[in-house]
Design an enzyme around this catalytic site. Sequence first.
Site, PDB file in Angstrom:
ATOM      1  N   THR A   1      -7.192   9.870   8.615  1.00 21.99           N
ATOM      2  CA  THR A   1      -7.062   8.525   7.926  1.00 21.99           C
ATOM      3  C   THR A   1      -6.536   7.456   9.111  1.00 21.99           C
ATOM      4  O   THR A   1      -5.947   6.363   8.875  1.00 21.99           O
ATOM      5  CB  THR A   1      -5.766   8.604   7.059  1.00 21.99           C
ATOM      6  OG1 THR A   1      -4.706   9.034   7.977  1.00 21.99           O
ATOM      7  CG2 THR A   1      -5.728   9.548   6.036  1.00 21.99           C
TER       8      THR A   1
ATOM      9  N   LYS B   1       0.780  -1.203   0.012  1.00 23.27           N
ATOM     10  CA  LYS B   1      -0.077   0.032   0.165  1.00 23.27           C
ATOM     11  C   LYS B   1       0.909   0.972  -0.252  1.00 23.27           C
ATOM     12  O   LYS B   1       1.846   1.532   0.817  1.00 23.27           O
ATOM     13  CB  LYS B   1      -0.975   0.086   1.311  1.00 23.27           C
ATOM     14  CG  LYS B   1      -1.902  -1.148   1.496  1.00 23.27           C
ATOM     15  CD  LYS B   1      -2.587  -1.403   2.489  1.00 23.27           C
ATOM     16  CE  LYS B   1      -1.593  -1.243   3.822  1.00 23.27           C
ATOM     17  NZ  LYS B   1      -2.223  -1.705   5.051  1.00 23.27           N
TER      18      LYS B   1
ATOM     19  N   GLY C   1      -7.400   4.265  10.938  1.00 23.26           N
ATOM     20  CA  GLY C   1      -8.074   3.127  10.210  1.00 23.26           C
ATOM     21  C   GLY C   1      -8.079   2.788   8.817  1.00 23.26           C
ATOM     22  O   GLY C   1      -8.720   1.894   8.320  1.00 23.26           O
ATOM     23  N   THR C   2      -7.189   3.308   8.052  1.00 21.96           N
ATOM     24  CA  THR C   2      -7.279   3.207   6.712  1.00 21.96           C
ATOM     25  C   THR C   2      -6.934   1.711   6.011  1.00 21.96           C
ATOM     26  O   THR C   2      -7.477   1.243   5.246  1.00 21.96           O
ATOM     27  CB  THR C   2      -6.720   4.264   5.786  1.00 21.96           C
ATOM     28  OG1 THR C   2      -5.140   4.067   6.529  1.00 21.96           O
ATOM     29  CG2 THR C   2      -7.160   5.781   5.827  1.00 21.96           C
ATOM     30  N   GLY C   3      -5.885   1.291   6.844  1.00 21.74           N
ATOM     31  CA  GLY C   3      -5.295  -0.032   6.369  1.00 21.74           C
ATOM     32  C   GLY C   3      -6.418  -1.296   6.870  1.00 21.74           C
ATOM     33  O   GLY C   3      -6.508  -2.435   6.064  1.00 21.74           O
ATOM     34  N   CYS C   4      -6.902  -1.058   7.910  1.00 23.43           N
ATOM     35  CA  CYS C   4      -8.000  -1.858   8.557  1.00 23.43           C
ATOM     36  C   CYS C   4      -8.973  -2.119   7.578  1.00 23.43           C
ATOM     37  O   CYS C   4      -9.645  -2.928   7.353  1.00 23.43           O
ATOM     38  CB  CYS C   4      -8.326  -1.665   9.859  1.00 23.43           C
ATOM     39  SG  CYS C   4      -7.115  -1.525  11.134  1.00 23.43           S
TER      40      CYS C   4
HETATM   41  N1  LIG Z   1      -4.612  10.472   2.009  1.00 21.36           N
HETATM   42  C1  LIG Z   1      -4.995   9.433   1.134  1.00 21.36           C
HETATM   43  N2  LIG Z   1      -5.795   9.666   0.283  1.00 21.36           N
HETATM   44  C2  LIG Z   1      -6.251   8.387  -0.488  1.00 21.36           C
HETATM   45  N3  LIG Z   1      -5.828   7.237  -0.494  1.00 21.36           N
HETATM   46  C3  LIG Z   1      -5.154   6.879   0.682  1.00 21.36           C
HETATM   47  C4  LIG Z   1      -4.634   7.938   1.350  1.00 21.36           C
HETATM   48  N4  LIG Z   1      -4.011   7.481   2.654  1.00 21.36           N
HETATM   49  C5  LIG Z   1      -3.927   6.048   2.288  1.00 21.36           C
HETATM   50  N5  LIG Z   1      -4.720   5.725   1.181  1.00 21.36           N
HETATM   51  C6  LIG Z   1      -4.958   4.470   0.819  1.00 21.36           C
HETATM   52  O1  LIG Z   1      -5.483   3.837   1.763  1.00 21.36           O
HETATM   53  C7  LIG Z   1      -5.127   2.333   1.719  1.00 21.36           C
HETATM   54  C8  LIG Z   1      -4.590   1.879   3.334  1.00 21.36           C
HETATM   55  O2  LIG Z   1      -3.168   2.392   2.994  1.00 21.36           O
HETATM   56  P1  LIG Z   1      -2.318   2.849   4.275  1.00 21.36           P
HETATM   57  O3  LIG Z   1      -0.867   2.957   3.664  1.00 21.36           O
HETATM   58  O4  LIG Z   1      -2.591   4.143   4.862  1.00 21.36           O
HETATM   59  O5  LIG Z   1      -2.399   1.838   5.294  1.00 21.36           O
HETATM   60  P2  LIG Z   1      -1.956   1.583   6.676  1.00 21.36           P
HETATM   61  O6  LIG Z   1      -0.718   2.286   6.868  1.00 21.36           O
HETATM   62  O7  LIG Z   1      -1.852   0.179   7.059  1.00 21.36           O
HETATM   63  O8  LIG Z   1      -3.239   2.238   7.674  1.00 21.36           O
HETATM   64  P3  LIG Z   1      -3.315   2.163   9.270  1.00 21.36           P
HETATM   65  O9  LIG Z   1      -3.264   3.284   9.895  1.00 21.36           O
HETATM   66  O10 LIG Z   1      -4.721   1.369   9.420  1.00 21.36           O
HETATM   67  O11 LIG Z   1      -2.233   1.055   9.992  1.00 21.36           O
HETATM   68  C9  LIG Z   1      -4.220   2.168   0.535  1.00 21.36           C
HETATM   69  O12 LIG Z   1      -5.109   1.917  -0.573  1.00 21.36           O
HETATM   70  C10 LIG Z   1      -3.714   3.555   0.473  1.00 21.36           C
HETATM   71  O13 LIG Z   1      -3.403   3.759  -0.942  1.00 21.36           O
HETATM   72  C1  LIG Z   2      -6.332  -2.531  17.273  1.00 20.81           C
HETATM   73  C2  LIG Z   2      -5.576  -1.773  16.161  1.00 20.81           C
HETATM   74  N1  LIG Z   2      -5.547  -2.462  14.755  1.00 20.81           N
HETATM   75  C3  LIG Z   2      -4.980  -1.737  13.984  1.00 20.81           C
HETATM   76  C4  LIG Z   2      -4.443  -0.397  14.031  1.00 20.81           C
HETATM   77  C5  LIG Z   2      -3.739  -0.083  12.843  1.00 20.81           C
HETATM   78  O1  LIG Z   2      -2.925   0.942  12.818  1.00 20.81           O
HETATM   79  C6  LIG Z   2      -4.967   0.300  15.303  1.00 20.81           C
HETATM   80  N2  LIG Z   2      -4.569   1.401  15.265  1.00 20.81           N
HETATM   81  N3  LIG Z   2      -5.387  -0.475  16.288  1.00 20.81           N
END
Ligand SMILES: Nc1ncnc2c1ncn2[C@@H]1O[C@H](COP(=O)(O)OP(=O)(O)OP(=O)(O)O)[C@@H](O)[C@H]1O
Ligand SMILES: Cc1ncc(CO)c(N)n1
Length: 268
Positions: free
Chosen positions: A204, A173, A206-209
Amino acid sequence: MKNVLTIAGSDSCGGAGIQADLKTFSALGTYGMSAITAVTAQNTTGVFMVKELDVETVAAQINCIYDDIEVHAVKIGMVSSSEIIETIGRCLMEKGARNIVVDPVMVSKSKYKLLRPEACAALVKVLLPLADVVTPNIPEAEELIKGSIGTVEDMKQAAREIYDMGPKNVIIKGGHLAGDAVDVLYDGRRMVLFEGPRIATRNTHGTGCTFSSAIAAYLARGYAMKEAVGAAKEYITTAIAHSLALGRGAGPTHHFYSLYKKAGLIHE
Ligand SMILES: Nc1ncnc2c1ncn2[C@@H]1O[C@H](COP(=O)(O)OP(=O)(O)OP(=O)(O)O)[C@@H](O)[C@H]1O
Ligand SMILES: Cc1ncc(CO)c(N)n1
């Protein structure tokens, strides 16, 4: 109805973890179930406490779901210790779990370690070979390959290296790089790029979850991997575009808008 299980940590402020996963499953028309690995006390400004559950409690939650209900896909999120990782691996093998999405959660956006450093090896050994797809962000991919990633070409190389650790597909990602939000999918043969506009927001959390849960929901609904990732990318982009300015820190993604729009309830 398709049923999706999340095995992850609870986020008390509801933006990430189990809570984000269940909201995503519902918004995408699937039935959500959960096995909690840890309880975190967190809000939009940071993580304040983590309490891991014991392995018996983790195993009991997973086993009693699989013994009773068909699970069409499973997403694994925060799994902080080697013992919990090994327990989950054993349970999922015994139950013949399918459509396994592994989000290798390591550090929260607020920089709190959600994976014990010594458990990274167990994650690689036990969970990556079980994964239909693994979805590291840039810092997680860097930790897995022990190298640095600064460009889309670096992301492609990292995807190849992580593929060799055993998952059927790898998505790197690109949320943490500058420019458009580009994600790379590699299935061992082809590299597919998913490009979305970068949305200028601090909300942003929780975007990854949300993204990995959307992939699991679409796989449960029978989408092929590339189509599931494409649809999940659309979902996360919409969820970020409509994210909520809650709290004093990074607010959460929003899960209702897409559902209403898809259902034709929102006209623009
Ligand atoms: N500002 C943004 N605008 C558009 N898409 C985004 C943005 N930030 C992240 N994404 C997208 O969101 C999805 C999750 O990516 P990200 O790299 O943020 O995950 P993460 O770091 O694992 O998140 P988390 O905070 O939950 O750990 C991917 O598809 C990424 O391209
Ligand atoms: C419980 C939990 N899982 C995943 C994330 C992602 O960073 C978070 N902030 N908290």
